[in-house]
Scaffold this motif. Structure first.
Motif: not given
Length: 675
Positions: A497-510
């Motif tokens: 769950e933490r990996f998915i959230v971190a990846t989604q945030q990077v996708g939005w930010a970048g």
């Protein structure tokens, strides 16, 4: 048709007559042509006129073929000659010699084919008009009256006598074989001296074909003039019989010669192949000229290649001392591969901007392969010229003359099949590596033609193919999009769950187009894998989960990596992460091969801190920046990779994912009990 004495003698081509025949032959290269479309049309006319004109079978030839205007004019001239000089008593020998003079600038097979095509045009025209003769339409009656005969209009279709039709078919088969002989000769220039020694036989075959056509044209004119009431004279029937026999004899002679030539060539190709193999594998040269001559100009009188950008032929020495990329493709494949040339041209232009020293210099030479079953013709020549003139590099001058030994070597050693191939040769002409042309698409512009880049690509391509074979074609769709692909594995639900959230945030930010693929764990059965997939994962379009077949395929494929000689370090590292019982994540993108990867907590922490370090790597792509940051953090301590001895055989050499140094191999034991 008969001689002055009224007696027909057996057709003889003595020395004096042969000199007359050969004296008419003054060919020009520019008047060569493709005989197949004309022979197809001739065969169709003969077939339909022989039956009853009602044959509804589709024409098998190429009616879209655009005939050269010179060929068209030649057919019209010969057609007129046959109509004007074949009425009444005819000296077929002199008419045939006259036609050879008329067609003096054409190749041997062209003379025979053009003459037969002209006869077929006349025969077909008369036949069509005769079909209309019974019409009540005044217009049709008038046309038939003027075209056919001053005698009362026949009520039946105009047909040649069976004896004449038999000869026409013999002419057709002989002419077709003459064309095959000439095409064969053009493909094996190493035997030119032998072919020249047998030119008299080819010339005799052409003469007999034309003489027989003249005899049939004379019969056609008499049949037309006297309608279907015309009967062959004894001399005419005898001459047709002699012509049939002579054509059969000369054809058999040509067939025997062809078989002897093939035996000779079958002996030459292995010798040439062995010589070429030794040159490329066992002999060291000071530069690459000898090997390039052997590959590109084998048995040719001059060692030249074609400069596509300047559109001139140049000496092969322009490649001396340079790295050479041999660009091999099927000529017919290039019809559908304009994008291939476009991408290669773009990379070629860009990479030359970054030359900083002479050792960076390279050149590309295009080697189009023509299938042995395809006859070289004017249309192919035009397509070759159009294609190579769209290129920026070099090309061989004549694909039809490419040595069969060279083609065999390219297929058997370099593994060229259907897809275009790039083969790298060093400055001494030695083989370095070979890659599909599609490799150029994903290598950085600054270094697509550097061997080191392609070495990395070669390993990377294996990784992509492995993922495609196990996960499915979706991988290629994501690469072509292109998307950033996040692979992740493990069984800790909280970490997932933490990996998915971190990846989604990077996708939005970048502002990255991402897709996540959860692959579970090798020791995890399918039921457990399904339980790990939450409702959120199933509903999120950016998360790809495997079905049972793909899940089993993925881990079965990885299981086989370490047991082979494949140097797939990226995947071996993931195998080790899994064997160590830890969660892991890996990211890759089409723009560059390296895969950024790390164990569970490391990659989650780095992704969570993306906003803090993103600005440090503005010049790098996301994957490279992520990879650098993972190595920079270096919180691994004593980094270890683990491989299960029960299932995996350990690779001989593994690079450290942190510092790229070769890791030391040690043996450790692990108890499977959870204590």
């Amino acid at each position: 048709m008969a001689s002055g004495s009224g007696v027909v003698k057996m057709i003889e081509v003595d020395g004096a007559l042969m000199q007359r025949i050969l004296g008419t032959h003054k060919p020009l290269d520019g008047t060569k042509f493709d005989p197949k479309p004309l022979l197809d049309a001739v065969e169709d006319i003969i077939l339909r006129a022989t039956v009853d004109g009602s044959d509804s079978r589709a024409f098998q030839g190429d009616l879209s073929y655009k005939m050269d205007h010179l060929i068209y004019e030649a057919i019209k001239k010969v057609s007129c000659e046959l109509s004007c000089k074949c009425s009444g008593a005819v000296n077929s020998r002199e008419v045939a010699i006259g036609l050879l003079h008329l067609l003096g600038s054409y190749s041997w097979e062209a003379k025979a084919v053009i003459t037969l095509a002209a006869f077929a045009a006349n025969y077909g025209s008369y036949f069509l008009v005769s079909q209309l003769s019974g019409s009540n339409d005044p217009f049709v009656k008038s046309v038939a009256f003027l075209q056919l005969s001053p005698n009362p209009l026949p009520q039946t279709q105009l047909k040649l006598k069976p004896d004449a039709l038999k000869v026409i078919k013999a002419i057709f088969h002989l002419t077709k074989y003459i064309a095959q002989v000439v095409t064969f000769q053009s493909q094996y220039t190493m035997l030119t001296s032998i072919f020249t020694a047998h030119e008299d036989d080819l010339a005799k075959a052409v003469y007999l074909s034309i003489k027989s056509t003249v005899a049939c044209a004379s019969l056609l004119m008499n049949t037309d003039a006297l309608t279907n009431e015309y009967r062959l004279t004894t001399n005419e029937a005898q001459e047709l019989s002699y012509l049939s026999i002579e054509m059969e004899n000369i054809r058999r002679k040509l067939e025997i010669q062809m078989e002897n030539w093939k035996i000779r060539i079958d002996g030459i190709i292995p010798e040439d192949y062995d010589r070429l193999y030794r040159m490329l594998n066992y002999i060291t040269y000071s530069d690459n000229t000898e090997i390039l001559r052997a590959l590109l100009c084998w048995n040719e009188s001059s060692a030249t290649i074609y400069d596509c950008s300047r559109k001139i032929q140049v000496d092969i020495n322009v490649l001396k001392g340079k790295r050479v990329w041999v660009y091999i493709s099927k000529l017919e494949h290039m019809i559908f591969s304009k994008s291939e040339i476009s991408i290669l041209s773009e990379k070629y232009n860009e990479s030359r901007k970054y030359w900083s020293r002479s050792t960076d210099e390279f050149e590309i030479v295009w080697v189009p392969i023509v299938d042995a079953s395809i006859l070289w013709n004017v249309e192919l020549q035009k397509y070759l010229e159009q294609t190579r003139d769209s290129m920026l590099w070099y090309s061989i001058t004549n694909p039809s003359k490419l040595s069969k030994a060279v083609i065999k070597y390219m297929k058997e050693v370099w593994k060229f099949q259907d897809k275009s191939l790039l083969v790298v040769l060093d400055r001494q002409g030695k083989f370095v590596e070979s890659f599909g042309v599609d490799s150029i698409r994903i290598i950085p512009t600054k270094e697509p033609f550097q061997s080191s880049s392609l070495k990395v690509y070669g390993l990377w391509k294996g990784t992509i193919e492995l993922l495609e074979n196990s996960i499915g074609p979706e991988i290629l769709e994501w690469i072509n999009a292109p998307k950033y692909i996040f692979l992740f594995g493990g069984e800790d639900t909280n970490w997932i769950e933490r990996f998915i959230v971190a990846t989604q945030q990077v996708g939005w930010a970048g502002k990255l187009d991402i897709v996540m693929v959860y692959v579970g764990k090798r020791s995890m059965n399918w039921t457990t894998y399904e339980r790990k997939i939450s409702k959120q994962m199933r509903s999120d379009k950016k998360i790809f989960v495997l079905n049972e077949g793909k899940y089993n395929s993925f881990w079965a494929t990885l299981q086989n990596i370490s047991g082979t000689k494949m140097e797939m370090e990226e995947m071996e590292t993931l195998v080790s992460f899994d064997a160590g019982g830890e969660e892991w994540g890996a990211v890759f993108h089409v723009s560059f091969p390296p895969m950024a990867k790390a164990k569970g907590e490391v990659i989650v922490d780095v992704l969570n801190n993306y906003a803090q370090w993103a600005g440090q790597y503005k010049e790098d792509s996301f994957v490279i920046a992520l990879d650098k940051k993972i190595k920079e953090v270096n919180i691994y301590g004593n980094y270890r990779l683990k491989f299960s001895s029960t299932t995996w055989s350990s690779p001989k050499k593994v690079q450290c994912p942190v510092c790229d140094k070769t890791m030391e191999a040690v043996i450790s034991y692990h108890c499977p009990s959870n204590h």
